[in-house]
Design a protein around this motif. Structure first.
Motif, short mmCIF file in Angstrom:
data_model
loop_
_atom_site.label_atom_id
_atom_site.label_comp_id
_atom_site.label_asym_id
_atom_site.label_seq_id
_atom_site.Cartn_x
_atom_site.Cartn_y
_atom_site.Cartn_z
N UNK A 76 0.93 -1.28 0.09
CA UNK A 76 0.05 -0.03 0.10
C UNK A 76 0.97 1.51 -0.06
N UNK A 77 2.03 1.37 0.77
CA UNK A 77 2.66 2.56 0.87
C UNK A 77 3.38 3.19 -0.38
N UNK A 78 3.49 1.86 -1.21
CA UNK A 78 4.35 2.25 -2.48
C UNK A 78 3.36 2.83 -3.62
N UNK A 79 2.09 2.84 -3.65
CA UNK A 79 1.21 3.40 -4.71
C UNK A 79 1.14 4.84 -4.57
N UNK A 80 0.76 5.40 -3.56
CA UNK A 80 1.25 6.98 -3.36
C UNK A 80 2.45 7.40 -4.06
N UNK A 81 3.60 6.73 -3.49
CA UNK A 81 4.93 7.12 -3.96
C UNK A 81 5.04 6.91 -5.36
N UNK A 82 4.17 6.30 -6.20
CA UNK A 82 4.23 5.97 -7.56
C UNK A 82 3.34 7.24 -8.28
N UNK A 83 2.69 7.96 -7.58
CA UNK A 83 1.94 9.17 -7.76
C UNK A 83 0.44 8.81 -7.91
N UNK A 84 0.12 7.80 -7.57
CA UNK A 84 -1.44 7.65 -7.45
C UNK A 84 -2.14 8.45 -6.23
N UNK A 85 -2.98 9.12 -6.77
CA UNK A 85 -3.80 9.88 -5.79
C UNK A 85 -5.08 9.16 -5.27
N UNK A 325 3.31 6.80 -16.74
CA UNK A 325 1.91 7.23 -17.02
C UNK A 325 1.00 8.00 -15.86
N UNK A 326 1.32 7.59 -14.80
CA UNK A 326 0.53 8.00 -13.72
C UNK A 326 0.77 9.41 -13.69
N UNK A 327 2.08 10.00 -13.68
CA UNK A 327 2.41 11.32 -13.65
C UNK A 327 1.85 12.06 -14.69
N UNK A 328 1.89 11.54 -16.06
CA UNK A 328 1.35 12.22 -17.30
C UNK A 328 -0.11 12.38 -17.09
N UNK A 329 -0.77 11.37 -16.60
CA UNK A 329 -2.32 11.56 -16.33
C UNK A 329 -2.49 12.66 -15.52
N UNK A 330 -1.97 12.35 -14.51
CA UNK A 330 -2.23 13.14 -13.34
C UNK A 330 -1.92 14.88 -13.67
#
Ligand code: FMN
Length: 341
Positions: A76-85, A325-330
């Motif tokens: 779980x802590x990895x996903x926000x670190x990868x940019x997920x909101x 992709x996460x960052x580009x979409x965000x």
């Protein structure tokens, strides 16, 4: 081309050539064991803040991790670190279950798609509740996706969902009712009017409940479902799950057409968007939509927002394109004026 596309993805795909699921597990375990300084560094690189409030929940950005990637919430802590909101864990079921026989996960590489028939392999709702209690609050909203245990007859589905709900709702910013996986026999019947009404009545409470729907429903069936969702206080719709259709597979992936399961990724892009547009129009914008299905680029995400999505989620796009992709979409998220926010 980012580091992920150049180095990590080819290595992971080679690792997964014989067994895509093995590559998935390996990656999840690596993400789960990242030390705090690595997470902080990743967050500095991939994090993007563009806060928005949807169904009463405040999201740091509009891009979420779709259900099924981290079913048991081990990383779980990895996903926000990868940019997920936001992150949707699960689908979990009241009873732990092994899922279908392997192999059950196939990459349609040429088509940028995935065929899966995992069948809700998960450690069960109680195990997830224990993990979430030990972890403490995440710093992004957490959705918890609930499904029906395979051994539970359809007539007892409400009680089965309720068992999971009771264990998990204290940790959830929203609950996703998954009635659209093609891999649990009979599950999609729960999208019928009476079944969804009974489920929504049983799960009504302080936590927003969203219904995740299949892309293979007809428009009249979606319209009927939306009426029930509006009447029974659903907080929104997640559209869509994987499809039974095999349209859009490239020639070199045609052999996967005969594998049972749901198809996701690029072959689903247009259909998922069409469903989002229909839900948005038909509900008169009254039901916030999480748009998911075949978002493989920032452009795909923009079109999903234009179709009426308030938030989006990624699964296959993340597998093929990685965290860039996460960052580009965000960064590119500019919901149209018509989207519900
Ligand atoms: N959706 C769920 O609601 N619950 C699940 O447990 C779940 N498991 C999945 C497992 C795999 C391997 C894949 C590929 C998808 C799964 N999904 C599940 C569906 C995704 O959440 C998403 O709705 C679908 O893949 C479409 O998005 P995409 O094209 O970005 O992958």
């Amino acid at each position: 081309m980012g580091l992920f596309t150049k180095v990590a993805r080819p290595a992971l795909f080679r690792l997964g050539d014989g067994d895509a699921e093995h590559a998935h597990e390996w990656t999840l375990n690596r993400l789960a064991s990242l030390p705090a300084p690595a997470l902080t560094a990743m967050r500095r690189w991939y994090g993007f803040s563009n806060p928005v409030e949807v169904f009463g929940v405040r999201f740091p950005n509009r891009v979420g991790l779709a259900a099924g990637m981290d079913k048991n919430g081990i990383a779980l802590p990895a996903w926000p670190a990868l940019g997920f909101g936001f992150v949707e864990v699960g689908t979990v079921t009241a009873k732990p279950q092994p899922g279908n026989d392997k192999p059950r996960l196939f990459r349609a590489k040429e088509s940028e798609g995935i065929v899966n028939r995992m069948g809700f392999n998960n450690a069960g709702a109680a195990a997830l509740a224990d993990r979430l209690a030990a972890l403490g609050p995440l710093d992004v909203p957490l959705g918890v996706s609930l499904g029906k245990s395979k051994v539970t007859p359809l007539e007892e589905a409400v009680e089965d969902y309720l068992t999971s709900y009771r264990l998990l709702h204290p940790y959830a910013d929203y609950i996703a009712v998954n009635v659209s996986s093609p891999n649990t026999p009979g599950l999609r019947n729960l999208q019928d009017k009476d079944a969804i009404a009974a489920l929504l009545k049983a799960l009504a409470g302080p936590v927003p409940v969203l219904v995740k729907i299949a892309p293979d429903l007809t428009e009249p069936a979606i319209a009927e479902l939306l009426e029930v969702c509006l009447a029974h206080g659903a907080a929104g719709i997640i559209a869509t799950n994987t499809t039974l259709s095999r349209d859009g597979l490239a020639a070199s992936d045609r052999h996967l057409a005969s594998e049972a399961g749901g198809l996701s990724g690029a072959p689903l892009t247009a259909r998922a968007r069409q469903v989002v547009r229909f839900v948005h129009t038909e509900s008169g914008g009254r039901l916030p939509i999480i748009g998911v299905g075949g978002i493989m680029s920032a452009d795909d995400a923009s079109r999903m927002f234009d179709a009426g999505a308030a938030l989006v989620q990624l699964y296959s796009g993340f597998i093929y394109k990685g965290p860039d992709l996460v960052l580009a979409v965000a960064r590119g998220a500019r919901p149209s004026r018509t989207a519900v926010a």
